[in-house]
Design a protein around this motif. Sequence first.
Motif, PDB file in Angstrom:
ATOM      1  N   HIS A   1       0.829  -1.202   0.000  1.00 60.36           N
ATOM      2  CA  HIS A   1       0.000   0.000   0.000  1.00 60.36           C
ATOM      3  C   HIS A   1       0.865   1.254   0.000  1.00 60.36           C
ATOM      4  O   HIS A   1       0.608   2.207  -0.739  1.00 60.36           O
TER       5      HIS A   1
ATOM      6  N   ARG B   1       1.961   6.640  -6.921  1.00 55.76           N
ATOM      7  CA  ARG B   1       0.954   7.638  -7.273  1.00 55.76           C
ATOM      8  C   ARG B   1       1.545   9.039  -7.159  1.00 55.76           C
ATOM      9  O   ARG B   1       1.398   9.873  -8.039  1.00 55.76           O
ATOM     10  N   ASP B   2       2.280   9.289  -6.062  1.00 55.53           N
ATOM     11  CA  ASP B   2       2.871  10.607  -5.867  1.00 55.53           C
ATOM     12  C   ASP B   2       3.909  10.921  -6.940  1.00 55.53           C
ATOM     13  O   ASP B   2       4.173  12.073  -7.240  1.00 55.53           O
TER      14      ASP B   2
ATOM     15  N   ASP C   1      -7.914   6.669  -4.197  1.00 55.46           N
ATOM     16  CA  ASP C   1      -8.438   8.024  -4.218  1.00 55.46           C
ATOM     17  C   ASP C   1      -9.908   8.012  -4.626  1.00 55.46           C
ATOM     18  O   ASP C   1     -10.730   8.728  -4.093  1.00 55.46           O
TER      19      ASP C   1
ATOM     20  N   GLU D   1       1.230   4.192  -2.932  1.00 53.56           N
ATOM     21  CA  GLU D   1       1.069   5.630  -2.691  1.00 53.56           C
ATOM     22  C   GLU D   1       2.274   6.413  -3.212  1.00 53.56           C
ATOM     23  O   GLU D   1       2.127   7.489  -3.793  1.00 53.56           O
TER      24      GLU D   1
ATOM     25  N   VAL E   1      -6.081   2.888   0.443  1.00 53.22           N
ATOM     26  CA  VAL E   1      -5.122   3.396  -0.548  1.00 53.22           C
ATOM     27  C   VAL E   1      -5.722   4.142  -1.729  1.00 53.22           C
ATOM     28  O   VAL E   1      -5.007   4.894  -2.384  1.00 53.22           O
TER      29      VAL E   1
END
Lengths: 287, 313
Positions: free
Chosen positions: B183, B190-191, B211, B187, B209
């Motif tokens: 997880h 994604r960032d 959005d 993230e 996790v």
Amino acid sequence: MGSKPESDSSDARQAAKSDTRSAIDGAAMAILRIESGKRVRSSVVLVVVFALLAAMYFAMFPSIQEEAELLEDAFPAVFFDMFGIEALHTIEGFIAAEIYSFFWIVLVGIYFAYVGAGMIAKDVDERKMDLTLSNPVSRESVVLQKIAALWLPLVVLNVGVGGIVLLGGIIIGEPLDPVAVTMVHLLSIPYLLVCGAIGLLISVVIDHVRTARATALTVVFVLWLVEGVSRLDEDYEWIGAVGPSRYYDETAILVREEYAFADAGILLAVFLVLLVLAVLLFTRRDI
Amino acid sequence: MCAQTETLDTEPDHDATTISLDGLTKRYGDVTANDAVSFDVGAGEIFGYLGPNGAGKTTTIRLLLGLIKPTSGSAAVLGADIRDRRALTAVKANIGYLPDSLGFEERQTGRQVLDYFARMRGDERREELLELFHPPLDKRVETYSHGNKRMLGIVQAFMHDPDLAILDEPTSGLDPLKQDRMHAFLEEERDAGKTIFFSSHVLSEVQRVCDRVGIIRNGGLVALEDVDDLLKRSGKRVRVQLAEPVDESAFVTSEMIDVEIIDATVRFTYTGKPAELLEYLVQFAVEDVDISDPQLDDIFKHYYGDDSPSGAG
């Protein structure tokens, strides 16, 4: 696409694309490589089987030679017609009959059909194909690389068994013509490719690998049987034209040194047709 | 009203759509595995694709990868129409895929498997990933546990640093520690601007996790919303063990639904704020409290009706 220009992300994507180009080239070989590797063990095992068979038959030949006439009388003529056996008293005729007319045509033919039948069905069955096709590789390429991997058993078996046969002849003091032995192997390649392509076509159509393999074995065996039996009666001989073994005559090559290149050409053409058919079907189906 | 909300929802992502489904439908005879599914996944988001087993999640994923062909409708992945085989094959160099069922070459070692995928699409991040997820690379895949296979799958899905990762139940089989690690990793990705499409049947995982979430049931998309909104609407499943039987009218508040009272045990779904619930419970002689996430089916039942799916958004 979008109304606002997104130059940042599209530039990045472009860069990523050129980065991965070399990877895509590698993809053109990765499957061929892995598939070839999978064929090593079974090919070697088959060569060993042939080495044992050859050792037995070459050891038997001197005593058989003396009794060849008795042997020819003992079996009904249909038996020899069916297998295309002649000139058993010569080493060429004997080896053509014992090694090539059954073991090479049926055993190796079935092996190629078995391997072909596993090519697609096994991967679909085991969900390997999901991962394979998540790579930047086309379905056409997957099929072609898999069939191209047959180069390995073709080379190992032909070189191995051809060498064993030549060596066996020399050892018992009955050397065979190296050109004829080379041709008996070379001209069998189109035949084996057809067997493999029959398996492949079945593999593309049938999802369950066991069913696909069983079907392929049966088809190749039945075609061989039909072709052999059809030779027994001139009226029905035309039926045997559907059997690929009709276009490969081991006895003619070894005993009479007749090389039927046109027949080999027919087999190659059939192979290509089966291959194109398999590719077309595979690109159109769900996996 | 409904159409307006949808426009508002999808507008911000519209310029950088990574995945776009438009009426995607797949039928197998009478069975409709995907029924006119439409939604967009924007670049740089973790999109959760949530639904019970057999809802059609894997079908959608296999359609997006061109493994199966849509009966009708279409979709685009990284700008490639899924019906255009050539275009889709080209963008796959930039996609990572973790299937629900991992079909590796069982006879090969983990390292050989990774070498194989490296030849297909590169492996610039292999070492970095192997520090987080470490399957026994020198052992044959046939000896792997579920978790080890899943870790090998994660490494192959991300080692070529794809812009888009499509993950089908990515944490199934992983121990809780590795799940947390996964997880956190997602993230970070994604960032860093990567897009993650994440299917799961575990609500809590998606809550943690993702959005945004799309919920699929019986092949149809029944909801498409931000995870925060979903959380507000889904409530908590609560079981309260009281010292003695209680009268329903004295205990139940308007935030409690689906209430079930058996002797001194009360079960209900709480749709208000957890803190308020705890404050409220203090006045009763509570022996034990158990608060958990509701089952997906409960959410469907309460918020999307029990009948056929109401359609996208």
